[in-house]
Design a protein around this motif. Structure first.
Motif, PDB file in Angstrom:
ATOM      1  N   ALA A 138       0.842  -1.200   0.000  1.00  0.00           N
ATOM      2  CA  ALA A 138       0.000   0.000   0.000  1.00  0.00           C
ATOM      3  C   ALA A 138       0.878   1.251   0.000  1.00  0.00           C
ATOM      4  N   ARG A 139       1.983   1.208   0.743  1.00  0.00           N
ATOM      5  CA  ARG A 139       2.910   2.337   0.742  1.00  0.00           C
ATOM      6  C   ARG A 139       3.554   2.516  -0.631  1.00  0.00           C
ATOM      7  N   VAL A 140       3.794   1.405  -1.317  1.00  0.00           N
ATOM      8  CA  VAL A 140       4.331   1.488  -2.678  1.00  0.00           C
ATOM      9  C   VAL A 140       3.305   2.156  -3.604  1.00  0.00           C
ATOM     10  N   SER A 141       2.033   1.842  -3.417  1.00  0.00           N
ATOM     11  CA  SER A 141       0.985   2.485  -4.210  1.00  0.00           C
ATOM     12  C   SER A 141       0.939   3.981  -3.933  1.00  0.00           C
ATOM     13  N   VAL A 142       1.124   4.370  -2.674  1.00  0.00           N
ATOM     14  CA  VAL A 142       1.169   5.794  -2.326  1.00  0.00           C
ATOM     15  C   VAL A 142       2.366   6.458  -3.011  1.00  0.00           C
ATOM     16  N   LEU A 143       3.498   5.754  -3.057  1.00  0.00           N
ATOM     17  CA  LEU A 143       4.677   6.282  -3.748  1.00  0.00           C
ATOM     18  C   LEU A 143       4.366   6.561  -5.220  1.00  0.00           C
ATOM     19  N   ALA A 144       3.669   5.626  -5.866  1.00  0.00           N
ATOM     20  CA  ALA A 144       3.305   5.810  -7.274  1.00  0.00           C
ATOM     21  C   ALA A 144       2.414   7.035  -7.452  1.00  0.00           C
ATOM     22  N   LEU A 145       1.500   7.238  -6.532  1.00  0.00           N
ATOM     23  CA  LEU A 145       0.600   8.397  -6.623  1.00  0.00           C
ATOM     24  C   LEU A 145       1.351   9.704  -6.396  1.00  0.00           C
ATOM     25  N   LEU A 146       2.302   9.703  -5.481  1.00  0.00           N
ATOM     26  CA  LEU A 146       3.109  10.907  -5.243  1.00  0.00           C
ATOM     27  C   LEU A 146       3.897  11.274  -6.499  1.00  0.00           C
ATOM     28  N   SER A 147       4.402  10.255  -7.190  1.00  0.00           N
ATOM     29  CA  SER A 147       5.103  10.503  -8.451  1.00  0.00           C
ATOM     30  C   SER A 147       4.132  11.042  -9.497  1.00  0.00           C
ATOM     31  N   PHE A 148       2.960  10.437  -9.570  1.00  0.00           N
ATOM     32  CA  PHE A 148       1.929  10.850 -10.534  1.00  0.00           C
ATOM     33  C   PHE A 148       1.540  12.311 -10.323  1.00  0.00           C
ATOM     34  N   GLN A 149       1.468  12.720  -9.048  1.00  0.00           N
ATOM     35  CA  GLN A 149       1.106  14.101  -8.694  1.00  0.00           C
ATOM     36  C   GLN A 149       2.306  15.045  -8.694  1.00  0.00           C
ATOM     37  N   ASP A 150       3.491  14.505  -8.957  1.00  0.00           N
ATOM     38  CA  ASP A 150       4.720  15.297  -8.995  1.00  0.00           C
ATOM     39  C   ASP A 150       5.004  15.980  -7.658  1.00  0.00           C
ATOM     40  N   LYS A 151       4.684  15.277  -6.569  1.00  0.00           N
ATOM     41  CA  LYS A 151       4.974  15.792  -5.227  1.00  0.00           C
ATOM     42  C   LYS A 151       6.359  15.282  -4.827  1.00  0.00           C
ATOM     43  N   LYS A 152       7.384  15.986  -5.293  1.00  0.00           N
ATOM     44  CA  LYS A 152       8.744  15.469  -5.238  1.00  0.00           C
ATOM     45  C   LYS A 152       9.280  15.309  -3.822  1.00  0.00           C
ATOM     46  N   ASP A 153       9.012  16.261  -2.952  1.00  0.00           N
ATOM     47  CA  ASP A 153       9.551  16.170  -1.590  1.00  0.00           C
ATOM     48  C   ASP A 153       8.992  14.956  -0.855  1.00  0.00           C
ATOM     49  N   GLN A 154       7.670  14.775  -0.942  1.00  0.00           N
ATOM     50  CA  GLN A 154       7.043  13.630  -0.285  1.00  0.00           C
ATOM     51  C   GLN A 154       7.477  12.328  -0.949  1.00  0.00           C
ATOM     52  N   TYR A 155       7.630  12.358  -2.275  1.00  0.00           N
ATOM     53  CA  TYR A 155       8.079  11.186  -3.027  1.00  0.00           C
ATOM     54  C   TYR A 155       9.460  10.730  -2.533  1.00  0.00           C
ATOM     55  N   VAL A 156      10.393  11.667  -2.430  1.00  0.00           N
ATOM     56  CA  VAL A 156      11.747  11.337  -1.994  1.00  0.00           C
ATOM     57  C   VAL A 156      11.740  10.833  -0.556  1.00  0.00           C
ATOM     58  N   THR A 157      10.919  11.442   0.278  1.00  0.00           N
ATOM     59  CA  THR A 157      10.831  11.004   1.685  1.00  0.00           C
ATOM     60  C   THR A 157      10.394   9.549   1.774  1.00  0.00           C
ATOM     61  N   LEU A 158       9.309   9.214   1.071  1.00  0.00           N
ATOM     62  CA  LEU A 158       8.796   7.842   1.133  1.00  0.00           C
ATOM     63  C   LEU A 158       9.732   6.870   0.438  1.00  0.00           C
ATOM     64  N   LEU A 159      10.334   7.278  -0.665  1.00  0.00           N
ATOM     65  CA  LEU A 159      11.290   6.417  -1.369  1.00  0.00           C
ATOM     66  C   LEU A 159      12.448   6.037  -0.450  1.00  0.00           C
ATOM     67  N   ASN A 160      12.956   7.003   0.287  1.00  0.00           N
ATOM     68  CA  ASN A 160      14.045   6.727   1.228  1.00  0.00           C
ATOM     69  C   ASN A 160      13.591   5.812   2.364  1.00  0.00           C
ATOM     70  N   GLU A 161      12.366   6.024   2.841  1.00  0.00           N
ATOM     71  CA  GLU A 161      11.841   5.174   3.915  1.00  0.00           C
ATOM     72  C   GLU A 161      11.687   3.735   3.469  1.00  0.00           C
ATOM     73  N   LEU A 162      11.404   3.535   2.195  1.00  0.00           N
ATOM     74  CA  LEU A 162      11.200   2.181   1.676  1.00  0.00           C
ATOM     75  C   LEU A 162      12.518   1.482   1.337  1.00  0.00           C
ATOM     76  N   GLY A 163      13.625   2.200   1.484  1.00  0.00           N
ATOM     77  CA  GLY A 163      14.918   1.635   1.107  1.00  0.00           C
ATOM     78  C   GLY A 163      15.244   0.338   1.811  1.00  0.00           C
ATOM     79  N   LYS A 164      15.049   0.288   3.125  1.00  0.00           N
ATOM     80  CA  LYS A 164      15.359  -0.920   3.890  1.00  0.00           C
ATOM     81  C   LYS A 164      14.411  -2.056   3.510  1.00  0.00           C
ATOM     82  N   THR A 165      13.147  -1.729   3.292  1.00  0.00           N
ATOM     83  CA  THR A 165      12.150  -2.738   2.911  1.00  0.00           C
ATOM     84  C   THR A 165      12.517  -3.405   1.602  1.00  0.00           C
TER      85      THR A 165
END
Length: 259
Positions: A172-199
């Motif tokens: 579900a968090r990956v789906s949110v990441l896709a939506l952040l990219s779709f909306q071009d919300k770069k700051d939130q996108y980078v934040t979540l992308l980094n959080e998902l790094g360990k996963t």
């Protein structure tokens, strides 16, 4: 077999011979292979195993859900919806199959903008909302957020999902990441992308989902060499049609960048 562990798989295979030989045992073995390939993020091998079960006439709703996911991933939306309808005939109110139908319909609507698909989305979401009451799952909030973003450009529920992301399952968090990219919300996108790094290091399915999102994001940001490098790295794990689609996406982005 749902635990990605080599020793567990070996134990499973060593005990499989205790079951009577026949189509049922073959289907169980093939599903195990497919599910293991899925855990390893190899959708090509997973697709082959699940299709083998279907061809043998042994598919249940679990198999159809897995096939629907892979078909959607590679952009074969009609095949995905056909698989999901077969799954729903076997398990009409199953929340996991309904979620997969919502996913396939939303991805199809992104490409087609067909009003009938939108009506199908709304019907499916309502069924998903009702089915989820008794399961405690949280698929509906992510799919409803996707509908808002894709259809109305309203990101209210996406913002809420981002704030509540710690309580969401990994995919579900990956789906949110896709939506952040779709909306071009770069700051939130980078934040979540980094959080998902360990996963990503332990969840290979999430890893390839994120890789596909990253490839498209890099292409849109006009970093064409990085997009091509990442596609080369993951291409042998993506379904063939997905690779073709991503190559075309990168080529179009490159052409647009030169204008």
């Amino acid at each position: 077999i749902r635990i990605p562990d080599d020793q567990g798989f070996e134990y499973f295979e060593s005990n499989l011979t205790k079951l009577p030989a026949g189509k049922a045992r073959d289907a169980i073995h093939e599903f195990a292979r497919g599910f293991r390939a899925r855990f390893e993020g190899d959708l090509r091998r997973a697709r082959a195993s699940f299709r083998n079960i279907e061809r043998a006439g042994s598919a249940d709703y679990h198999v159809y859900r897995e096939l629907a996911y892979i078909f959607t991933f590679e952009g074969a939306y009609e095949d995905a919806l056909l698989a999901v309808e077969k799954g729903l005939k076997l398990a009409p109110d199953n929340v996991f199959v309904l979620d997969m139908k919502a996913f396939a319909l939303l991805e199809k609507y992104k490409k087609s903008r067909n009003p009938q698909v939108l009506r199908d989305i709304d019907d499916c979401l309502e069924k998903l909302r009702i089915a989820e009451v008794s399961t405690g799952t949280r698929f509906y909030i992510v799919r409803a957020s996707t509908r808002e973003v894709v259809v109305t450009k309203d990101a209210t529920s996406l913002t809420a999902a981002f704030k509540d992301r710690a309580g969401l399952p990994v995919m579900a968090r990956v789906s949110v990441l896709a939506l952040l990219s779709f909306q071009d919300k770069k700051d939130q996108y980078v934040t979540l992308l980094n959080e998902l790094g360990k996963t990503r290091r332990t969840n290979k399915l999430a890893d390839i989902e994120i890789a596909r999102i990253e490839i498209e994001r890099l292409a849109l940001d006009r970093d064409i060499p990085a997009a091509r490098h990442l596609l080369a790295k993951f291409g042998n794990r993506f379904p063939e049609d997905c690779v073709t689609d991503l190559r075309s996406f990168i080529t179009r982005a490159e052409a647009f960048a030169k204008v």
